[in-house]
Design an enzyme around this catalytic site. Sequence first.
Site, PDB file in Angstrom:
ATOM      1  N   GLU A 195       1.172  -1.132   0.109  1.00  0.00           N
ATOM      2  CA  GLU A 195      -0.085   0.229   0.174  1.00  0.00           C
ATOM      3  C   GLU A 195       0.819   1.204  -0.072  1.00  0.00           C
ATOM      4  O   GLU A 195       0.538   2.139   0.780  1.00  0.00           O
ATOM      5  CB  GLU A 195      -1.004   0.046   1.157  1.00  0.00           C
ATOM      6  CG  GLU A 195      -2.076  -1.157   1.353  1.00  0.00           C
ATOM      7  CD  GLU A 195      -3.079  -0.894   2.163  1.00  0.00           C
ATOM      8  OE1 GLU A 195      -2.907  -0.198   3.189  1.00  0.00           O
ATOM      9  OE2 GLU A 195      -4.307  -1.278   1.905  1.00  0.00           O
ATOM     10  N   GLU A 264      -6.769  -7.792  -0.636  1.00  0.00           N
ATOM     11  CA  GLU A 264      -7.249  -7.673   0.778  1.00  0.00           C
ATOM     12  C   GLU A 264      -8.748  -7.379   0.592  1.00  0.00           C
ATOM     13  O   GLU A 264      -9.169  -6.286   0.503  1.00  0.00           O
ATOM     14  CB  GLU A 264      -6.520  -6.621   1.658  1.00  0.00           C
ATOM     15  CG  GLU A 264      -4.903  -6.966   2.004  1.00  0.00           C
ATOM     16  CD  GLU A 264      -4.282  -6.106   2.840  1.00  0.00           C
ATOM     17  OE1 GLU A 264      -5.240  -5.271   3.742  1.00  0.00           O
ATOM     18  OE2 GLU A 264      -3.315  -5.634   2.939  1.00  0.00           O
TER      19      GLU A 264
END
Length: 863
Positions: A195, A264
């Site tokens: 991320e 995710e």
Amino acid sequence: MGSNWVVCNCKLPVVLGVLWVLGFLWVLGFLGLAVQGSVTYDRKSLVIDGQRRILFSGSIHYPRSTPEMWEDLIMKAKDGGLDVIETYVFWNVHEPSPCNYNFEGRYDLVRFMKIIHKAGLYAHLRIGPYVCAEWNFGGFPVWLKYVPGISFRTDNEPFKREMQRFTEKIVNLMKSENLFQSQGGPIILSQIENEYGAQSKLLGTVGHNYVTWAAKMAVEMGTGVPWIMCKEEDAPDPVINTCNGFYCDAFTPNQPYKPSIWTEAWSGWFTEFGGPIHERPVQDLAFAVARFIQKGGSFINYYMYHGGTNFGRTAGGPFITTSYDYDAPLDEYGLIRQPKYGHLKELHRSIKMCERALILSDPIITSLANYQQAHVFTSESGDCAAFLANYDAKSAARVMFNNMHYNLPPWSISILPDCRNVVFNTAKVGVQTSQMQMLPVNTDMVSWESYNEDLTSIDDGSSTFTTTGLLEQINVTKDASDYLWYITSVDIGSSESFLRGGELPTLIVQSTGHAVHIFVNGQLSGSAFGTRENRRFTYRGKINLQAGMNRIALLSVAVGLPNVGGHFETWNTGILGPVALRGLDVGKWDLSWQKWTYKVGLKGEDMSLNSPNSISSVDWMQASLIVQKQQPLTWHKAYFNAPDGDEPLAVDMDGMGKGQIWINGQSIGRYWTAYAYGNCNGCSYSGTFRPPKCQLGCGQPTQRWYHVPRSWLKPTDNLLVIFEELGGDPSRISIVKRSVTSVCADVSEYHPTLKNWHIESYGKSEQFHNPKVHLKCSLGQSISAIKFASFGTPLGTCGTYQQGTCHAPSSYDILEKKCLGRERCSVTISNTNFGADPCPNVLKRLTVEAVCAPTSYQPSWRG
Ligand code: GAL
């Protein structure tokens, strides 16, 4: 300890030959040429051995359970319809000091990968090495902060050198064990960074340079399998950028030739001490997954599939609980969480029924009404799969598709693997709900003894030092302990007004995190805490000073280092002041710049009181627990025998305050029974999910039970050690077991239109299957009672069902006849089965709650 931390100069081994061969294989695969043991990708999906695949994956972090649990977790994941197990790699547990590696026990990554392989599953290895993950320091070793000139996660040479060194260490370890798919192993995918997108944007060119370097560095390692970067829009080719979130149907990869991967899919959410438990309704999770698939997505990883436990001091945050349950399909203890697990299993099965159509074609999207759509996949070879979606969060919809009517519940998708028959609807949960409880076990805690941290002599020892001013905590402790003492003295003149009945002076302590306990002349005079979002806090309280010298000792406590946020390695912890006294005759007295004595950790830690080997190094007091219970900074110990059976165990910390727990020297983790603050006013599955929407446990301790892995116990004389910061009643501590106590099912009969439609479209000859209720207790248990049964219009939820206006009187008899004494049973929902229709023209349900008990305890009348 810190001074021993040198930068290690391990050579970067570059195996050029292997690299070249693997690179070649990758190119072959990219050209669509099937190579045995190859993983490539195209715009539709990952391509494994020349085959496009729809893959379901689940996160199971190996250090968050024990090696003894791994196989069971992985087999349950397989049975739940997963193809892939995903894990991060946790740098700080593997390299506790530079170049000293640990791959033993819970950190045995190779063993974990081999179990995945043996189960016939694939693996996704997210090396990071930054992992976030609510893990201490986001996975970075604390020593990394002290590498000269370092700046984390940016275009910084010392950082890049260390990141590359660790990444290579892991890649080479995997290669040496033949664990990449290109070598015949399970790993089909790897992740570099985590991320980084938002950070990259913020940093501009520097961020972009770092991402470009990280991608190149990873690809050059020649693993023979693709690399991904999650939440990183500008992931450079051939790295695939992927999505993380509660929903990912709005996601498109940065190149048309990359597949849509959801790394995710948040199955629930993490918990903070003092906060509520978050649940994500499975109907919404299934809806999100179906939305992603109907848009053309081909890889979904549940974060988490098994969340597990933050043993020891591995929780990050700060304030992340020891439990990392995450409301995942497998609960913290590894037990199947129903209906989440079963409903997702059915979802996976229905999507797999569509796999050929999904991988061979792109969806044609048609609007069925204002908030309803059909996504249809049709291949040249005649496959057809349809997804009928109702995005309306409030109302059901009746839609027409291919000349047939379909009823779509609110916020749901129906899956039609043949473009005709609905095999699954995301909002219709047919599987049972299991109720779990923590039950008492027949084992006592014996020989409780206590030891108080000796506050009069904290600063006598050799491990203390004195300096002017206030120091940052982690720079002093290097995170070797949660605790740092800040000690100073104040000389109070005998003429002070407060000594003659005036108002007591106020102590003000400003802390940058995370908690502080204030001791004045050896007495606890107050505590203060920050929060995860707001680590900084100020303690303000009246203190009892005497004429002459007074000792002010501040115990600053870290509750897990930050795991996320721009350059979190530079964030401060501990008391940086000002520290001041107010209300003296001179007015304000700033103590910040006087002499402070520091001591890292507790005396009990110095003496390893948590370890069975050094437990007798102090005189434990057999003093009455009643007297001991309000004593802060107290160590308690007791022994217990392992309970019978194989249910997972926990230690119940109700009655205690805050501290840490060890069993036979193994750290169970931090505990804190802080009460959960939140809004627990119920939750509807429909509508966009965010963690505050569905909260549980308000007004109760956020975490009362702490997982005790069975494998850490001996049959007898297990040593339990507690360190309690605030004061609590250890006599209330007990061992409990986690068991399924009842199972519920709530299944609707088919809507008459669907039944008629089925008979019309298939004719009378086609067997029409009525829905069934299936109930199943755990292994070794059977159904001992039917607590509730109603065929009609019952109300309430599992545990609180009530009869509604319509109820078939035979309901209990039928269920008891079919289910009592059995481990599992099923009952068909039809009027004939219940004697007669209890309320014609009303859509009915069969709702049951059955009690599960160990088979040996079944009442004898069962026959
Ligand atoms: C993501 C992150 C994960 C985890 C998750 C929240 O953003 O990539 O590592 O922290 O959030 O549980």
